[in-house]
Design an enzyme around this catalytic site. Structure first.
Site, PDB file in Angstrom:
ATOM      1  N   HIS A  10      99.064  34.635 -37.623  1.00  0.00           N
ATOM      2  CA  HIS A  10      99.455  35.360 -36.403  1.00  0.00           C
ATOM      3  C   HIS A  10      98.890  34.715 -35.140  1.00  0.00           C
ATOM      4  CE1 HIS A  10     101.097  38.516 -38.922  1.00  0.00           C
ATOM      5  NE2 HIS A  10      99.928  38.653 -39.526  1.00  0.00           N
TER       6      HIS A  10
ATOM      7  N   SER B 152     103.206  37.361 -43.669  1.00  0.00           N
ATOM      8  CA  SER B 152     102.922  38.569 -42.902  1.00  0.00           C
ATOM      9  C   SER B 152     103.812  38.569 -41.672  1.00  0.00           C
ATOM     10  CB  SER B 152     101.447  38.608 -42.484  1.00  0.00           C
ATOM     11  OG  SER B 152     101.133  39.814 -41.823  1.00  0.00           O
TER      12      SER B 152
ATOM     13  N   GLU C  76     107.211  37.908 -34.994  1.00  0.00           N
ATOM     14  CA  GLU C  76     106.856  36.628 -35.597  1.00  0.00           C
ATOM     15  C   GLU C  76     106.649  36.779 -37.097  1.00  0.00           C
ATOM     16  OE1 GLU C  76     103.677  36.111 -36.924  1.00  0.00           O
ATOM     17  OE2 GLU C  76     102.545  37.758 -36.056  1.00  0.00           O
TER      18      GLU C  76
END
Length: 210
Positions: free
Chosen positions: A76, A122, A148
């Site tokens: 992330h 994720s 994202e």
């Protein structure tokens, strides 16, 4: 405000991260590139008690903006792009994804993915609409915007507050924890409430005021 309302506001106001697994790695693709496939998200109940049904990925908001710039990140971190998404397919099982990871972007991460050490996806997304199912005690996310997709080293912790801490900045998390604590019965000491060990520790250390 009820706990359900607090959790709903949390979903609406902050990016959320949910995990799924990489199911195949194609190491015979072009040199310096590894292709990975799997589910960026599944319809199963996540650790925080949230569910994204297949229909949510078919709304007009879900994928449009992401597909304009379908970058794959590591952890992330927007400063660490490692590849690109080449296919996103909403299915009855969840959001199926195919990606190309580039060795030149981060050789160490590339090697870990290629050797099967890193094998978890994720997603980061914004919740646009959700409803709470009281009978099952879950939030059903009905509409969302995908921000994202990342390859990550460790899936979200079972503790939903830890998951929330990772998806908010430090100030927002502290403010949310304060409002969460304020909902609790003011007359009941922390030791006697139905609090997690993390919540009791936060109160004891002064991060959350009673």
């Amino acid at each position: 405000m009820t706990q359900a309302a607090i959790d709903y506001n949390k979903l609406k106001s902050a990016p959320v991260h949910l995990d799924a697994y990489i199911k195949s790695i194609d190491s015979e693709s072009k040199e310096g590139v590894v292709k990975i496939r799997g589910f960026a998200n599944t319809i199963s109940k996540d650790r925080a008690g949230d569910v994204i049904p297949a229909s949510a990925w078919k709304t007009s908001n879900a994928l449009t903006n992401y597909m304009k710039n379908p970058i794959i990140l590591f952890g992330h971190d927007h400063r660490r792009p490692i590849g690109k998404c080449i296919d996103l397919n909403p299915t009855e099982m969840g959001l199926e994804i195919e990606c190309e990871i580039n060795e030149s972007s981060d050789p160490a991460i590339f090697s870990l993915i290629k050797n099967g050490v890193l094998k978890t996806f994720s997603i980061g997304f914004r919740c646009l609409d959700a409803e709470w199912d009281e009978a099952t005690d879950i939030f059903i996310i009905k509409d969302l915007e995908l921000y994202e997709v990342s390859v990550v080293s460790v899936p979200c912790n079972q503790d939903s507050t830890f998951n929330l801490a990772k998806s908010m900045n430090g100030h927002d998390y502290t403010e949310w924890r304060k409002s969460f604590t304020a909902i609790s019965s003011k007359a009941v000491p922390a030791q006697e409430r139905n609090l997690s060990e993390l919540e009791k520790l936060a109160i004891a250390l002064g991060y959350v005021k009673e």
